[in-house]
Design an enzyme around this catalytic site. Structure first.
Site, mmCIF file in Angstrom:
data_model
loop_
_atom_site.group_PDB
_atom_site.id
_atom_site.type_symbol
_atom_site.label_atom_id
_atom_site.label_comp_id
_atom_site.label_asym_id
_atom_site.label_seq_id
_atom_site.Cartn_x
_atom_site.Cartn_y
_atom_site.Cartn_z
ATOM 1 N N HIS A 20 5.481 -55.443 12.630
ATOM 2 C CA HIS A 20 4.388 -57.301 12.511
ATOM 3 C C HIS A 20 3.724 -56.693 10.930
ATOM 4 O O HIS A 20 4.187 -56.758 10.647
ATOM 5 C CB HIS A 20 3.106 -56.397 13.898
ATOM 6 C CG HIS A 20 3.031 -54.952 13.283
ATOM 7 N ND1 HIS A 20 1.894 -54.943 12.086
ATOM 8 C CD2 HIS A 20 2.789 -53.859 13.979
ATOM 9 C CE1 HIS A 20 1.456 -53.581 12.593
ATOM 10 N NE2 HIS A 20 2.489 -53.409 13.533
ATOM 11 N N HIS A 23 2.946 -53.517 8.788
ATOM 12 C CA HIS A 23 4.615 -53.391 8.229
ATOM 13 C C HIS A 23 4.373 -53.926 7.339
ATOM 14 O O HIS A 23 5.024 -53.926 5.782
ATOM 15 C CB HIS A 23 5.470 -53.301 9.240
ATOM 16 C CG HIS A 23 5.845 -52.997 10.964
ATOM 17 N ND1 HIS A 23 4.954 -53.007 11.354
ATOM 18 C CD2 HIS A 23 5.391 -51.462 10.371
ATOM 19 C CE1 HIS A 23 4.859 -51.823 12.667
ATOM 20 N NE2 HIS A 23 5.541 -50.690 12.042
ATOM 21 N N CYS A 128 -0.213 -37.782 23.648
ATOM 22 C CA CYS A 128 0.630 -38.930 23.493
ATOM 23 C C CYS A 128 1.801 -39.048 22.813
ATOM 24 O O CYS A 128 2.187 -39.413 21.788
ATOM 25 C CB CYS A 128 -0.688 -40.075 22.157
ATOM 26 S SG CYS A 128 -0.318 -41.598 22.466
ATOM 27 N N CYS A 131 1.893 -41.974 20.113
ATOM 28 C CA CYS A 131 1.591 -41.238 18.296
ATOM 29 C C CYS A 131 2.591 -40.822 18.165
ATOM 30 O O CYS A 131 3.032 -40.373 16.998
ATOM 31 C CB CYS A 131 0.184 -40.419 18.218
ATOM 32 S SG CYS A 131 -1.262 -41.561 18.291
ATOM 33 N N CYS A 145 -5.627 -42.046 24.898
ATOM 34 C CA CYS A 145 -5.265 -41.337 23.350
ATOM 35 C C CYS A 145 -6.650 -42.389 22.801
ATOM 36 O O CYS A 145 -6.690 -43.897 23.248
ATOM 37 C CB CYS A 145 -3.849 -42.179 23.082
ATOM 38 S SG CYS A 145 -4.182 -42.596 21.323
ATOM 39 N N HIS A 148 -4.555 -45.830 21.579
ATOM 40 C CA HIS A 148 -3.964 -46.737 22.384
ATOM 41 C C HIS A 148 -4.551 -46.757 23.318
ATOM 42 O O HIS A 148 -3.406 -47.088 24.253
ATOM 43 C CB HIS A 148 -2.473 -45.806 22.294
ATOM 44 C CG HIS A 148 -1.432 -45.862 21.052
ATOM 45 N ND1 HIS A 148 -1.190 -44.882 20.764
ATOM 46 C CD2 HIS A 148 -0.592 -46.611 20.098
ATOM 47 C CE1 HIS A 148 -0.261 -44.592 19.396
ATOM 48 N NE2 HIS A 148 -0.312 -45.756 19.215
ATOM 49 N N LYS A 294 -7.741 -58.000 16.805
ATOM 50 C CA LYS A 294 -6.631 -57.349 16.731
ATOM 51 C C LYS A 294 -5.420 -58.042 17.689
ATOM 52 O O LYS A 294 -5.421 -58.301 18.334
ATOM 53 C CB LYS A 294 -6.747 -55.927 17.765
ATOM 54 C CG LYS A 294 -6.211 -55.317 16.991
ATOM 55 C CD LYS A 294 -6.910 -52.715 17.832
ATOM 56 C CE LYS A 294 -5.202 -52.071 17.787
ATOM 57 N NZ LYS A 294 -4.797 -51.375 18.890
ATOM 58 N N LYS A 297 0.212 -57.318 22.128
ATOM 59 C CA LYS A 297 1.142 -57.943 23.205
ATOM 60 C C LYS A 297 0.071 -58.814 24.527
ATOM 61 O O LYS A 297 0.802 -59.854 25.151
ATOM 62 C CB LYS A 297 1.688 -57.438 23.482
ATOM 63 C CG LYS A 297 3.066 -57.206 23.204
ATOM 64 C CD LYS A 297 4.452 -56.217 24.554
ATOM 65 C CE LYS A 297 5.546 -55.582 23.000
ATOM 66 N NZ LYS A 297 5.955 -54.239 24.134
HETATM 67 ZN ZN ZN Z 1 -1.823 -42.384 20.822
#
Ligand code: ZN
Length: 489
Positions: A20, A23, A128, A131, A145, A148, A294, A297
């Protein structure tokens, strides 16, 4: 020959999914730093790569009905292509499934094991997979998490532990005393806070994860993927060989704000245990949101960097991210904002200046001798620009270039060279000066916008002449197609 050396790395990406904009921001920032250092005469090693092991990859491959190796081989093609599209000038692209990496990992963990810093025990706790990290119940978000928001998995297994707690004091002191070790300051405070709480040793093995590097002394276990990943910074410079001796410690590890702990505390402790110096700087960039939200998806607002480059071109995307996103804080991507920046800074700003100078040159039709009566002013601009680049203030460094562009615009409107085309001496003086400044602008642009920089130098016939020899060169200018044609709103 003792050339100045500089080693910069980005984080290696986890290729479970496509990249994304975050990165991309990191790679573009690193590339700008690497190119700037090369401009300053440093011998640069710039590394990037992929973190290809771990449970998450194992599961993604399974879902795609592929073998993990097949899965990461395909993803690596996608990543390499993307970095090429963004004109990233990395010297190495390391994949943690490569043999050279496995060798280095085994050397390092063996060294730590022989030192007595690894012991066997039992791990019980939360994990997680997204992660690839362990969580203490108190750090979890009600069993989920904190990053996440997915349910954490209960893990209970035999495990090898790294005596990280043994290095806690030394790491704390290092972070506190070395002011540039973690940049920016607020990130440093975050880690110091976390370090002042009780710390557990780190489980560094997984018993039921097959997709990893086996522990050299106990093949029943694979190495925890993070340890494997961090060691890539040594593999890329051929630890323990000549290149390693020349380039270690790294000058900069560029990373996102979610992996500071891993790079400062875990990586720092591993290096201390292995008897190696710590990297000089961990530079932490923020996250990129899309149109104020943010990217996710479920929101369907993920921006595909490849489409963006195809639509606007590489240098436009590079310029926007470096100019608009604060290097130290979260920033927002907005396509309307990109178009605004494009029209005001690129079409109008640099694009227009280049067209004006070339048009004047063509109208004049004769050789123009490059000259400068304001070398001190140019030096001052370079000093500001270099300092901003060294402090990773990409946005400010671009603002400096654009203030030099405004200087030229004003110079043109004040001097009105089009009225003086018959006054040979005066016209030569004005244009010769403008070409000199524009050449400097092009060089300053080269870390952020390499293609644009090359084009301008080529238009000015300066691409093959080093800056020291520009003055007194004679050039004939010709009109060229616009660098950045205006976009309609
Ligand atoms: Zn996580």
């Amino acid at each position: 020959m003792n050339k100045k050396v500089f080693f910069i790395s980005t984080a290696i990406d986890y290729p479970s999914e496509k990249a994304h904009l975050g990165h991309c921001l990191e790679k573009i920032q690193a590339d700008a730093i690497a190119r700037h250092k090369r401009l300053q005469g440093f011998d640069v090693h710039f590394s990037m790569g992929l973190d290809e092991h771990g449970l998450k990859i194992q599961r993604y491959a399974q879902k795609a009905n592929k073998k993990p190796q097949e899965f990461v081989d395909e993803m690596s093609k996608y990543f390499k292509n993307l970095w090429k599209m963004l004109n990233i000038s990395n010297d190495d692209f390391i994949r943690t499934t490569e043999e050279r990496h496995e060798k280095v990992v085994q050397q390092i963990v063996n060294k730590i094991y022989k030192k007595g810093d690894i012991y066997k025990g039992k791990y019980k706790g939360l994990y997680c997979v997204d992660c690839e990290s362990y969580y203490l119940p108190k750090d979890s978000d009600d069993g989920k998490c904190p990053i996440h928001h997915s349910a954490l998995e209960q893990v209970e297994e035999e495990a090898y532990f790294f005596r990280m707690s043994k290095y806690k004091k030394e790491i704390f002191k290092h972070i506190q005393e070395e002011s540039n070790f973690i940049m920016p300051e607020n990130r440093k405070k975050e880690i110091l806070n976390r370090l002042s709480q009780p710390m557990q040793d780190l489980s560094i093995s997984r018993k039921n994860v097959k997709w990893g590097i086996p522990l050299p002394w106990d093949k029943e276990f694979t190495l925890f993927v993070w340890i494997d990943a961090l060691i890539n910074y040594l593999t890329t410079i051929d630890y323990p060989g000549k290149k390693f001796k020349r380039f270690w410690p790294a000058d900069v590890h560029i990373i996102g704000k979610d992996i500071i702990w891993h790079h400062s505390v875990i990586w720092g402790s591993l290096l201390l245990s292995a008897g190696l110096p710590l990297p000089k700087t961990i530079f932490v960039h923020g996250f990129v949101t899309a149109e104020g939200e943010k990217m996710s998806k479920s929101l369907g607002n993920i921006i595909n960097p490849i489409e963006l480059v195809e639509k606007y071109s590489t240098d436009v995307v590079r310029y926007f991210l470096l100019r608009e996103i604060s290097p130290f804080e979260d920033g927002d991507f907005s396509e309307n904002r990109l178009k605004e920046r494009y029209n005001s800074d690129l079409a109008q700003g640099i694009g227009n200046l280049v067209s004006r100078i070339l048009a004047l040159g063509e109208q004049y039709g004769k050789q123009i001798m490059i000259q400068s009566s304001i070398s001190d002013l140019i030096t001052k601009y370079w000093d500001d620009y270099n300092k901003q680049m060294e402090e990773f203030r990409f946005n400010d460094s671009l603002a400096t270039i654009w203030s030099l562009i405004s200087y030229c615009d004003k110079y043109v409107s004040d001097k009105k060279p089009w009225e003086k085309i018959d006054d040979e001496k005066e016209f030569q003086k004005i244009l010769g000066e403008l070409i000199y400044i524009l050449g400097n602008i092009a060089l300053m642009l080269s870390p952020a916008m390499p293609k644009t920089s090359e084009k301008i130098l080529r238009f000015l016939k300066l691409q093959e002449i080093s800056k020291e020899n520009w003055l007194s060169q004679k050039v004939i200018l010709k009109k060229q197609s616009a660098l950045f044609p205006r976009l309609d709103n």
